[in-house]
Design an enzyme around this catalytic site. Structure first.
Site, PDB file in Angstrom:
ATOM      1  N   HIS A  67      17.712  14.454  17.241  1.00  0.00           N
ATOM      2  CA  HIS A  67      16.912  15.676  17.396  1.00  0.00           C
ATOM      3  C   HIS A  67      17.822  16.911  17.512  1.00  0.00           C
ATOM      4  O   HIS A  67      17.753  17.660  18.490  1.00  0.00           O
ATOM      5  CB  HIS A  67      15.983  15.583  18.612  1.00  0.00           C
ATOM      6  CG  HIS A  67      14.831  16.554  18.526  1.00  0.00           C
ATOM      7  ND1 HIS A  67      13.639  16.358  19.177  1.00  0.00           N
ATOM      8  CD2 HIS A  67      14.685  17.723  17.856  1.00  0.00           C
ATOM      9  CE1 HIS A  67      12.812  17.360  18.930  1.00  0.00           C
ATOM     10  NE2 HIS A  67      13.430  18.201  18.113  1.00  0.00           N
TER      11      HIS A  67
ATOM     12  N   ARG B 102       8.184  16.725  14.033  1.00  0.00           N
ATOM     13  CA  ARG B 102       7.988  16.290  15.409  1.00  0.00           C
ATOM     14  C   ARG B 102       7.753  14.783  15.413  1.00  0.00           C
ATOM     15  O   ARG B 102       7.058  14.242  14.540  1.00  0.00           O
ATOM     16  CB  ARG B 102       6.809  17.011  16.067  1.00  0.00           C
ATOM     17  CG  ARG B 102       7.155  18.403  16.599  1.00  0.00           C
ATOM     18  CD  ARG B 102       8.117  18.334  17.758  1.00  0.00           C
ATOM     19  NE  ARG B 102       8.444  19.628  18.361  1.00  0.00           N
ATOM     20  CZ  ARG B 102       9.520  20.322  18.082  1.00  0.00           C
ATOM     21  NH1 ARG B 102      10.369  19.868  17.162  1.00  0.00           N
ATOM     22  NH2 ARG B 102       9.780  21.464  18.703  1.00  0.00           N
TER      23      ARG B 102
ATOM     24  N   GLU C 194      11.715  10.042  22.950  1.00  0.00           N
ATOM     25  CA  GLU C 194      13.077  10.573  22.929  1.00  0.00           C
ATOM     26  C   GLU C 194      13.642  10.621  24.343  1.00  0.00           C
ATOM     27  O   GLU C 194      12.952  11.068  25.261  1.00  0.00           O
ATOM     28  CB  GLU C 194      13.093  11.976  22.310  1.00  0.00           C
ATOM     29  CG  GLU C 194      12.676  11.975  20.848  1.00  0.00           C
ATOM     30  CD  GLU C 194      12.784  13.343  20.178  1.00  0.00           C
ATOM     31  OE1 GLU C 194      13.302  14.294  20.820  1.00  0.00           O
ATOM     32  OE2 GLU C 194      12.359  13.465  19.028  1.00  0.00           O
TER      33      GLU C 194
END
Length: 324
Positions: A285, A237, A266
């Protein structure tokens, strides 16, 4: 004996969740399924729900008088999913961990192989149509004899260890929960040993979720403990790693390079300095991408619905105070 119970699918709904609902309605005896299309329907149904799937905001939680089980919609939901009232509520929470083990471990291995063979150098050269060889003994990390430190050996970390060991890498690992040593792990340690292990590693690989204990725990001091020839990999993460500190470590030569799939912010802003660093590999991601994920998600929901009806233990129970 099968118990009767009310199971609420919280909004928003998608074609996928509606498909899951249709399959659940025909495969779980004793379950009364409610699919809430909006907040008003959810507010009405939550009062009699024994179990639910999705994100449960605080205003709905106050109405959840009968709730005993909540299935989270992700393996590691974003910050804010676990708030104090939900943590203190008696309902058990389960998640979708373990469904990404093969996909993400393959992504990690791709990062390791790319960094070990200098692809972060050669791919930009290819784009520039530039033929330039390094010295014969430069820019390669021989994997037999290399050391990888995996921070977090749950399902993803354990599968990564098995793959790395097959390439001759010696794998060290830390984990807050695990007591058995997975295949491929040479040494398993408690998280408190992290700082003493960092100087040994050629690859430091983070697979840990974002929890109160891991938020920002990879920072300037920890990068300073790594070898100057070491590479940092994060697919856990983004909030676990201070990107400003990572950039400083990369620019100063404190570490040799990095490969990231997750970020503090993000999408990663276009002006962020990570984009322009020559010793970095970035993916957006998507390390968990691969086939069968929705079927794996459904299988966990179905298994847990059947277990809940039968009074059996649920899969993937969360330690709510630690969010995972």
């Amino acid at each position: 004996m099968t118990n009767q119970f009310n199971f609420l699918m919280l909004p928003p709904q998608t074609a996928i969740t509606r498909g899951w609902a249709d399959r659940l309605a025909h495969s779980v005896p004793g379950m009364n399924l409610i699919v809430a299309e909006d907040g008003a329907q959810a507010a009405s149904a939550i009062e009699t729900a024994d179990a639910a799937f999705g994100t449960l905001p605080p205003d709905l939680l106050t109405k959840a008088k009968r709730l005993r089980w909540l299935q989270a919609p992700m393996a590691a939901p974003p910050a804010g999913y676990y708030y104090p009232a939900l943590i203190e509520h008696p309902a058990v929470i389960t998640n979708f961990r373990e469904i990404y083990n093969d996909h993400i471990s393959a992504h990690i291995l791709a990062f390791v192989l790319a960094l070990a063979r200098g692809l972060h150098v050669f791919i930009p050269q290819q784009i520039r149509r530039e033929w330039r060889k390094p010295p014969e003994d430069h820019g390669v990390v021989p994997l037999p004899g290399a050391v990888a430190l995996i921070v977090g050996v749950g399902g993803i970390g354990a599968e990564t260890a098995r793959l790395l060991a097959a390439f001759g890498v010696r794998v060290l690992a830390t984990d807050a929960r695990r007591t058995d040593t997975p295949e491929g792990v040479a040494e398993l340690h408690r998280p408190e040993a992290l700082d003493s292990l960092l100087p040994q590693a050629d690859f430091v690989i983070l697979t840990v979720p974002h929890t109160p204990a891991t938020e920002g725990f990879f920072h300037r001091d920890r990068f300073a403990r790594m070898k100057k020839t070491a590479f940092f990999i994060n697919i856990g993460r983004g909030m676990t790693t201070r990107l400003d500190d990572l950039v400083a470590a990369l620019q100063s030569g404190t570490i040799a390079g990095a490969a990231l799939d997750v970020y503090e912010q993000e999408p990663l802003p276009q002006a962020h300095p990570l984009w322009g660093l020559p010793n970095v590999i970035l993916t957006p991601h998507m390390a968990g991408y691969g086939p069968h994920l929705n079927e794996r998600r459904f299988q966990i929901i179905q298994d847990n619905c059947r277990a809940f009806a039968d009074g059996r233990p649920l899969r993937n129970v969360v330690d709510k105070k630690n969010w995972f």
